[in-house]
Write a protein that holds these residues in place. Sequence first.
Motif: not given
Length: 455
Positions: A134-151
């Motif tokens: 009964g629980s909804l989980t949302m995992e969300a990510r924003l990445y720097d495409v040029m540096k190939k790293e997580l923001i």
Amino acid sequence: MKKQALFLPALLLLTLFLAHHLSAKVYIDIRSPSFRKFPLAISTFQSSAPTQGDMQLGERASEILKNDLDISGFFSLITPSGSVEKEPRPPGSAPSSKPGEDRPATGVESLDFQPWANLGAEALATGVLSFRDGSLTMEARLYDVMKKELIVGKRYIGEITDLSRMVHRFADEIIFALTGEQGFFQTKIIFVSQVGGFKELYQMDFDGRNVFQVTNHKSICLSPRVSPDGTRVAFTSYKFGNPDLFLRNLQTGEEKRIASYPGLNISPAWSPDGKKIALTLSKDGNSEIYTMNPDGTELTRVTNHPAIDVSPTWSPDGQRIAFVSNRGGNPQIYVMQASGQNIQRLTFEGNYNTHPSWSPRGERIAFDATMGGGRNICLMNSDGSDLRILTANMGQCEMPSWSPDGRHLIFSATRDGDPRIFLMNAEGTRIKRLTFQRGSDTYPYWIPRMRESSR
């Protein structure tokens, strides 16, 4: 009508478990004269959750995020092709991503950024939705495409009905990470609707979602204005026959009358510090501007003129009040010191100018006026200069209210028949209809961001 708990902000509805910022870089200088839209791609969110209506939840989440970021005006959004969509492995699918971790799995090692770079994207937003017990989980990510790293990496937990709130919160995270400024996607709008036959207060998300009824006076409610901390709304109601002023706690639902003088008790406006309310009273036979404490005490008369003075609005620094007066023959916008001294006329065009609304930074005033071939939303500098008409061919356009970031306006217009609430940017473009209920929708007011101490 939903239970009172829905008056609580999304922060209490959505439990945030993971937060991650690997870079303090500000990617977009939104105040630079050379500002350019930032190329950002949104990958369709993956989902193992049930469908909602005719759309899979992941698709719905991606669509809400796209609409949010598009409205901001900061981004050049990139629509990926089907082949590119197959490239990235969704965030959280890496073996190290476990619920409750202090650090979110970045998923960088499983992403191929080159196809996104080939599309011109400089950042990439992705997400995964799952549903369990009964629980909804949302995992969300924003990445720097040029540096190939997580923001930014976030995990939100709630019910399926909280999906839009989760996405709005992530959109705010994106805005803050890339610009260094707060977004407005978690903010609300309060307005008057006649959907049930009576004019009652309703509240909705900034994009028109999650509409619910606030009052049940079975009468006429008008002019809602929410306190700077986002917790209380002052409004006029004919509940007891006379147009009296009420104060309602938006969190508890507690309500009381704070001004019930003979005649008009209308057009409330909160001072920026929340310690005073300006309003219009006609108890002495003429409509004048007064100020008082939020509990109705310490009533002070501010204007004293044979003409009609109504619709006060405070400057953000609390030093001045703009208002409407017909002391020049017809309704025009005036400004004065908060004490009532040094009254100056601001508008000289249009023969019926009303509903002034001071921008959050104090440099501009929006209002409605009969000019430009109809009833339109207009904008001017706070000294009356650089007058511009923002709307055209939309019927009766009235009652503008600013977004907390000062870049957008909401207003009521009769473009599609009955009055509806519309959203546009402060340049008068990108107009979007927000309400679709039966009956008329008027008196919109953009609720300020709720302060942390009030949550």
